[in-house]
Design a protein around this motif. Structure first.
Motif, PDB file in Angstrom:
ATOM      1  N   ALA A   3       0.832  -1.206   0.000  1.00 49.69           N
ATOM      2  CA  ALA A   3       0.000   0.000   0.000  1.00 49.69           C
ATOM      3  C   ALA A   3       0.862   1.250   0.000  1.00 49.69           C
ATOM      4  O   ALA A   3       0.566   2.230  -0.699  1.00 49.69           O
ATOM      5  N   ALA A   4       1.954   1.227   0.762  1.00 47.25           N
ATOM      6  CA  ALA A   4       2.832   2.388   0.845  1.00 47.25           C
ATOM      7  C   ALA A   4       3.596   2.600  -0.454  1.00 47.25           C
ATOM      8  O   ALA A   4       3.890   3.738  -0.836  1.00 47.25           O
ATOM      9  N   ALA A   5       3.892   1.512  -1.149  1.00 46.20           N
ATOM     10  CA  ALA A   5       4.672   1.615  -2.384  1.00 46.20           C
ATOM     11  C   ALA A   5       3.937   2.418  -3.456  1.00 46.20           C
ATOM     12  O   ALA A   5       4.566   3.088  -4.275  1.00 46.20           O
ATOM     13  N   THR A   9       6.056   5.797  -0.235  1.00 49.27           N
ATOM     14  CA  THR A   9       6.131   6.177   1.180  1.00 49.27           C
ATOM     15  C   THR A   9       6.917   5.134   1.975  1.00 49.27           C
ATOM     16  O   THR A   9       6.623   3.944   1.875  1.00 49.27           O
ATOM     17  N   PRO A  10       7.901   5.547   2.757  1.00 48.50           N
ATOM     18  CA  PRO A  10       8.641   4.573   3.574  1.00 48.50           C
ATOM     19  C   PRO A  10       7.774   4.024   4.697  1.00 48.50           C
ATOM     20  O   PRO A  10       6.808   4.668   5.124  1.00 48.50           O
ATOM     21  N   VAL A 214      11.659  -3.995   9.452  1.00 47.78           N
ATOM     22  CA  VAL A 214      12.434  -2.921   8.842  1.00 47.78           C
ATOM     23  C   VAL A 214      12.031  -1.607   9.498  1.00 47.78           C
ATOM     24  O   VAL A 214      10.874  -1.409   9.864  1.00 47.78           O
ATOM     25  N   GLY A 215      12.985  -0.715   9.672  1.00 51.07           N
ATOM     26  CA  GLY A 215      12.680   0.572  10.294  1.00 51.07           C
ATOM     27  C   GLY A 215      12.745   0.494  11.807  1.00 51.07           C
ATOM     28  O   GLY A 215      12.756  -0.584  12.399  1.00 51.07           O
ATOM     29  N   ILE A 216      12.799   1.665  12.444  1.00 47.99           N
ATOM     30  CA  ILE A 216      12.887   1.731  13.897  1.00 47.99           C
ATOM     31  C   ILE A 216      11.890   2.745  14.442  1.00 47.99           C
ATOM     32  O   ILE A 216      11.419   3.622  13.727  1.00 47.99           O
ATOM     33  N   TYR A 217      11.567   2.604  15.726  1.00 48.81           N
ATOM     34  CA  TYR A 217      10.657   3.529  16.389  1.00 48.81           C
ATOM     35  C   TYR A 217      11.056   3.617  17.855  1.00 48.81           C
ATOM     36  O   TYR A 217      11.947   2.935  18.321  1.00 48.81           O
ATOM     37  N   GLY A 218      10.347   4.477  18.594  1.00 50.68           N
ATOM     38  CA  GLY A 218      10.620   4.663  20.017  1.00 50.68           C
ATOM     39  C   GLY A 218      11.200   6.036  20.285  1.00 50.68           C
ATOM     40  O   GLY A 218      12.220   6.403  19.708  1.00 50.68           O
ATOM     41  N   GLY A 219      10.530   6.827  21.128  1.00 49.94           N
ATOM     42  CA  GLY A 219      11.018   8.160  21.454  1.00 49.94           C
ATOM     43  C   GLY A 219      11.190   9.011  20.207  1.00 49.94           C
ATOM     44  O   GLY A 219      10.338   9.018  19.309  1.00 49.94           O
ATOM     45  N   LYS A 220      12.290   9.726  20.109  1.00 52.30           N
ATOM     46  CA  LYS A 220      12.544  10.569  18.949  1.00 52.30           C
ATOM     47  C   LYS A 220      12.686   9.752  17.671  1.00 52.30           C
ATOM     48  O   LYS A 220      12.447  10.263  16.564  1.00 52.30           O
ATOM     49  N   PHE A 223       9.518   9.853  15.787  1.00 52.52           N
ATOM     50  CA  PHE A 223       9.343  11.126  15.078  1.00 52.52           C
ATOM     51  C   PHE A 223      10.164  11.128  13.790  1.00 52.52           C
ATOM     52  O   PHE A 223       9.679  11.510  12.725  1.00 52.52           O
ATOM     53  N   ASP A 224      11.420  10.682  13.886  1.00 53.67           N
ATOM     54  CA  ASP A 224      12.287  10.670  12.708  1.00 53.67           C
ATOM     55  C   ASP A 224      11.788   9.686  11.655  1.00 53.67           C
ATOM     56  O   ASP A 224      11.835   9.972  10.449  1.00 53.67           O
ATOM     57  N   THR A 225      11.311   8.527  12.109  1.00 56.11           N
ATOM     58  CA  THR A 225      10.841   7.511  11.176  1.00 56.11           C
ATOM     59  C   THR A 225       9.653   7.985  10.361  1.00 56.11           C
ATOM     60  O   THR A 225       9.557   7.749   9.155  1.00 56.11           O
TER      61      THR A 225
END
Length: 274
Positions: A3-5, A9-10, A214-220, A223-225
């Protein structure tokens, strides 16, 4: 991801995996058992960061099993089905999948089930083979296989035969052992002498690698992701006496001047100009 492709969109995706937990002979087995039992059996084992299997020396297995059983009695009583602190499997479909895993190896303790309540007791399995079904799929239930290895090298080789997991865990009082597991394995996260709590530290990223996500999350990191970093450079038309060197036609003199200007840039004397 499909769907993102469509929108270029990452994405950040957590897919889970078989999180290994190596228990070294030098660790405090009582504390180790408490932390492993909590992580594997809390929420009836439905935690993607929980240890999926334990690797230990054959001489440790019996002691570790006994310590884990004592922890279960301490946490949930002699009959966990009656404990208000013990959960149930979320769906009938998943309950059936986890229940089927109980046929792998030998039940060291636990193994009780109740179809009406989707209840599976905290269970430890021994004599499990690497080819058994429970070692091929993510468990997401209160079942913990314990496999034996003779050496740390054998444990690392075992981990690396599997797809890269969300987390690798090691219990040891030896910094050398911890460092070796960290350096020679690959995972979304790593934690020594504990389980799952790495996701509570907002300064650490959470995420997978390879088949675990794939990808990271948590705290800032969240936001960056989910933000787009837009590169923005605001320039003016001054100092054309230097920047004209980029224009053709090119000659050796221009090359030497550019090299000279670059050397000044590296010493930070002309950074703002160049």
């Amino acid at each position: 991801m499909q769907a993102a492709a469509k929108h270029i969109t990452p994405v950040s995706v957590i897919l889970g995996g078989k999180n290994p937990c190596y228990v070294d002979k030098s660790c405090d087995l009582t504390t180790t058992a408490h932390r492993i039992a909590w992580a594997r059996f809390v929420n009836a084992g439905q935690n993607s960061l929980a240890p999926e299997y334990v690797l230990c020396h054959p001489g440790l297995r019996e002691i570790l099993v006994r310590e884990l059983e004592l922890c279960v009695h301490e946490f949930y009583g002699r009959n966990p089905q009656e404990s208000e602190h013990y959960g149930r499997i979320a769906s009938v479909e998943h309950y059936k999948e986890v229940k089927d895993f109980l046929s792998c190896g030998t039940v060291a303790f636990g193994g009780q089930t109740d179809d009406r309540e989707r209840f599976i007791a905290p269970t430890v399995l021994i004599d499990v083979k690497e080819t058994d079904a429970i070692m091929q799929q993510e468990i997401l239930g209160p079942v913990l296989p314990i496999l034996t290895v003779q050496t740390l090298e054998e444990a690392i080789q075992f981990m690396n035969r599997k797809d890269r997991p969300l987390a690798v865990y090691v219990y040891s009082n030896s910094q050398k052992v911890i460092a070796e597991v960290l350096q020679k394995t690959s995972s979304g996260s790593f934690c020594s002498n504990d389980n799952m709590i790495q996701c509570l530290y907002t300064r650490l990223p959470c995420g997978g690698i390879g088949n675990s996500g794939v990808g990271i999350y948590g705290g800032k990191f969240s936001f960056d992701t989910f933000s787009h970093s837009r590169a923005c450079l605001l320039r003016n038309t001054a100092v054309e006496c230097v920047t004209y060197l980029r224009y053709p036609p090119y000659a050796e003199k221009q090359l030497h001047l550019m090299q000279w200007a670059s050397s000044l840039s590296r010493t930070n004397r002309w950074c703002n100009i160049l």
